[in-house]
Motif scaffolding. Structure first.
Motif, mmCIF file in Angstrom:
data_model
loop_
_atom_site.group_PDB
_atom_site.id
_atom_site.type_symbol
_atom_site.label_atom_id
_atom_site.label_comp_id
_atom_site.label_asym_id
_atom_site.label_seq_id
_atom_site.Cartn_x
_atom_site.Cartn_y
_atom_site.Cartn_z
ATOM 1 N N ASN A 1 0.783 -1.229 0.000
ATOM 2 C CA ASN A 1 0.000 0.000 0.000
ATOM 3 C C ASN A 1 0.819 1.285 0.000
ATOM 4 O OD1 ASN A 1 -3.031 -0.758 0.308
ATOM 5 N ND2 ASN A 1 -1.985 -2.112 1.733
ATOM 6 N N VAL A 2 1.981 1.281 0.679
ATOM 7 C CA VAL A 2 2.794 2.502 0.653
ATOM 8 C C VAL A 2 3.214 2.816 -0.769
ATOM 9 C CG1 VAL A 2 5.024 3.448 1.318
ATOM 10 C CG2 VAL A 2 3.611 2.347 3.020
ATOM 11 N N SER A 3 3.640 1.772 -1.482
ATOM 12 C CA SER A 3 4.056 1.960 -2.869
ATOM 13 C C SER A 3 2.912 2.523 -3.713
ATOM 14 C CB SER A 3 4.526 0.623 -3.444
ATOM 15 O OG SER A 3 4.772 0.733 -4.817
ATOM 16 N N LEU A 4 1.734 1.892 -3.617
ATOM 17 C CA LEU A 4 0.587 2.367 -4.398
ATOM 18 C C LEU A 4 0.117 3.741 -3.937
ATOM 19 C CD1 LEU A 4 -1.464 -0.957 -4.641
ATOM 20 C CD2 LEU A 4 -0.181 0.169 -6.467
ATOM 21 N N PHE A 5 0.152 3.950 -2.616
ATOM 22 C CA PHE A 5 -0.292 5.241 -2.082
ATOM 23 C C PHE A 5 0.571 6.373 -2.630
ATOM 24 C CE2 PHE A 5 -0.275 8.569 1.177
ATOM 25 C CZ PHE A 5 -1.640 8.776 1.342
ATOM 26 N N LEU A 6 1.897 6.188 -2.618
ATOM 27 C CA LEU A 6 2.786 7.217 -3.154
ATOM 28 C C LEU A 6 2.601 7.389 -4.658
ATOM 29 C CD1 LEU A 6 6.063 6.417 -1.163
ATOM 30 C CD2 LEU A 6 4.450 8.285 -0.774
ATOM 31 N N ARG A 7 2.356 6.272 -5.334
ATOM 32 C CA ARG A 7 2.151 6.341 -6.788
ATOM 33 C C ARG A 7 0.933 7.183 -7.132
ATOM 34 N NH1 ARG A 7 0.224 1.238 -10.564
ATOM 35 N NH2 ARG A 7 -0.247 2.475 -12.434
ATOM 36 N N TYR A 8 -0.190 6.859 -6.495
ATOM 37 C CA TYR A 8 -1.422 7.575 -6.830
ATOM 38 C C TYR A 8 -1.424 8.993 -6.261
ATOM 39 C CZ TYR A 8 -3.308 3.227 -8.651
ATOM 40 O OH TYR A 8 -3.520 2.092 -9.394
ATOM 41 N N LEU A 9 -0.730 9.199 -5.139
ATOM 42 C CA LEU A 9 -0.635 10.551 -4.600
ATOM 43 C C LEU A 9 0.176 11.440 -5.536
ATOM 44 C CD1 LEU A 9 -1.398 12.260 -2.110
ATOM 45 C CD2 LEU A 9 0.824 11.664 -1.134
ATOM 46 N N THR A 10 1.295 10.907 -6.035
ATOM 47 C CA THR A 10 2.101 11.663 -7.002
ATOM 48 C C THR A 10 1.308 11.925 -8.278
ATOM 49 O OG1 THR A 10 4.105 10.602 -6.133
ATOM 50 C CG2 THR A 10 4.271 11.661 -8.283
ATOM 51 N N LYS A 11 0.597 10.902 -8.693
ATOM 52 C CA LYS A 11 -0.225 11.040 -9.897
ATOM 53 C C LYS A 11 -1.298 12.107 -9.701
ATOM 54 C CE LYS A 11 -2.704 8.126 -13.223
ATOM 55 N NZ LYS A 11 -3.154 6.738 -13.518
#
Length: 540
Positions: free
Chosen positions: A90-100
């Motif tokens: 989730n950290v990986s996906l969270f940072l991905r979508y937050l950056t996006k």
């Protein structure tokens, strides 16, 4: 597209290319992100397990009195796995979508700050929903893991005691208890699902409202020539992508909240510093082995209102065997555990050669004070490894000599693999008497200065007990020996007998002296050994 002006078409194509480039860059970065995050959190998993296990090993004994084995193993297995896996996913996906989301917002502001302000208005509402939901969900996540730990307790206890369960034909009852524990966890899971459903409805209804509002307000801006129709279409496409990013952020946020709730217990254990003083530095050049209890009052931390020892004072002298006798629950075994520095008394002190036992170096103390319990625990290793347990260097000759003294060598050599024979989990491949003899050898191989035997021969037949006690009598010249026993055939080898009742020392002296007093010890002998009626009559 034919109805669009050349300017609109050009604007739309430019925005489409920018979006495509942004997506390609995001895909490339995503590949690196996935690999690096998976590697990092694989290390996190290992490190958390190591630190948690290390922290658990440093806890006071009362910590293990308060927490069952299944609960602790659940922390090491299930809880750590939940934390590391959920965080890694989730950290990986969270940072991905937050950056996006931030990137999309930038392009949306460039296209139309007016429409962007409309979208921004809804973000505080979404944030408030997330905070309220996060607090509730984190509490539920902790309860779910606690319920799972309770279920693990039932399973671990039942499986480890399967012979007892089978002998009472209670398999169905234990399965029902386990099922009830899982039902509690399932009920909590349903609450989690309901909370997630309500949160998802709220966030998506808000997003739909913003999209519809954007279409109406954007159309109005096109009519008054504040933006072009191409920009409006591009903005709406960005908003669709932003909506998808926000939905994924909410899903990953749920996982992160769950991991935080579970991680709190793990970090509490890691941060819980033992209050027991075990880092003493005193290492004397010589040790005689004199043990003194000085006005000791003790109660187990889990039952502080119930005193086990009450102002107890006595001395174990080097060169003699001392026995402590008394009815069950009188405090005999507690004395042994205090000598092992497993607990601290609430009042008074225990001295070894005149120094408080807590002042001694931890490893030095346990190399000089050895204990054998009534139900000794052997590890699922070879007999040789069990006898040499805890010793960095131990020759096979020393192991054999200890086994000979404990009268274990004969049965060990009769086994197919001899000293390399595996004992099984908790020594299940050996009989009770064999386990006790191996445990006695494990204590003797250390050449201790103080030897504590807590019902250490209770599973032995009369002949083996006699032989072992004869060998121990030869050792008394070089070490202090304490025997805790119910069987008075064991006690008779002691030069001094201490009688304890409800935590109070009521009598002390030799067998003959105590028999002449006709007190508590006299009554114990009379009830336990009718065959000693001649001794009783002679003392009359």
């Amino acid at each position: 597209m034919d109805e669009l002006s050349q300017k609109d078409r050009s604007s739309f194509n430019r925005n489409l290319i920018e979006l495509a480039l942004f997506s390609i860059v995001g895909a490339i970065a995503g590949g690196f992100r996935e690999g690096l995050f998976n590697l990092a959190f694989a290390r996190l998993n290992v490190q958390m397990r190591n630190e948690l296990f290390g922290a658990t090993m440093q806890q006071e004994i009362c910590f293990f009195d308060l927490h069952q084995t299944g609960e602790i193993t659940s922390w090491l297995t299930s809880d750590v796995m939940v934390v590391s896996n959920i965080i890694s996913q989730n950290v990986s996906l969270f940072l991905r979508y937050l950056t996006k989301a931030f990137g999309i917002c930038f392009f949306m502001i460039v296209l139309s700050w007016r429409l962007s302000m409309l979208v921004v208005i809804g973000l505080p509402i979404l944030l408030m929903l997330s905070v309220l939901y996060g607090k509730y969900y984190k509490n539920l996540a902790k309860q779910v893991q606690d319920a799972l730990a309770d279920a693990n307790n039932v399973a671990e206890e039942t499986i480890s005691c399967i012979k007892t369960v089978r002998s009472f034909a209670n398999e169905e009852s234990e399965a029902h208890i386990y099922s009830e524990q899982l039902k509690i966890m399932y009920d909590l899971n349903k609450k989690q699902v309901l909370a997630l459903t309500i949160f998802t409805w709220g966030s998506r209804f808000l997003q739909i409202f913003l999209q519809v509002t954007t279409v109406f307000y954007g159309g109005y801006l096109v009519l008054i020539d504040k933006i072009t129709s191409g920009d409006l279409i591009s903005f709406f496409l960005y908003q669709v992508v932003l909506t998808d990013a926000l939905q994924n952020i909410s899903v990953t946020f749920t996982g992160l909240i769950q991991s935080i709730g579970v991680a709190e217990k793990i970090f509490d254990c890691m941060d819980n510093e033992s209050t027991r003083k075990k880092n003493g530095t005193f290492i004397p050049e010589t040790l005689t082995g004199e043990v003194t209890f000085k006005n000791v009052t003790f109660a187990y931390p889990a039952r502080l209102q119930h005193k086990i020892l009450n102002n107890a004072s006595f001395t174990l002298n080097p060169g003699e065997i001392t026995a402590i006798v008394g009815v069950s629950g009188s405090g005999k075994s507690s004395c042994v555990q205090l000598m092992e520095n497993l607990y601290n008394p609430q009042a008074g002190e225990i001295l070894l050669d005149g120094h408080p036992i807590q002042d001694y170096d931890y490893k030095y103390l346990h190399s000089k004070v050895a204990m054998v319990g009534q139900e000794p625990v052997l590890f699922a290793r070879s007999i040789q490894e069990n006898i040499s347990y805890g010793l960095e260097e131990c020759s096979i000759n020393s192991i054999v000599q200890a086994a000979l003294t404990a009268h274990a060598h004969e049965f060990i050599t009769e086994l197919k693999d001899g000293y390399n024979t595996e004992t099984g989990e908790k020594g299940t491949k050996l009989s009770g008497g064999q386990k006790q003899r191996v445990a006695i050898a494990r204590a003797l191989v250390r050449d201790p200065q103080v030897l504590l035997l807590d019902e250490a021969t209770s599973a032995l037949d009369g002949e083996n007990e006699y032989n072992i006690l004869q060998e121990l009598s030869k050792l008394k010249e070089r070490c202090t020996i304490l025997i805790v026993a119910h069987r008075l055939s064991t006690v008779k080898y002691a030069q001094k007998i201490i009688v304890i009742s409800e935590g109070v020392i009521v009598e002390r002296g030799s067998h003959e002296e105590l028999m002449q007093r006709k007190g508590t010890y006299f009554r114990m002998v009379k009830m336990q050994v009718p065959a000693l009626e001649s001794d009783i009559n002679n003392s009359s």
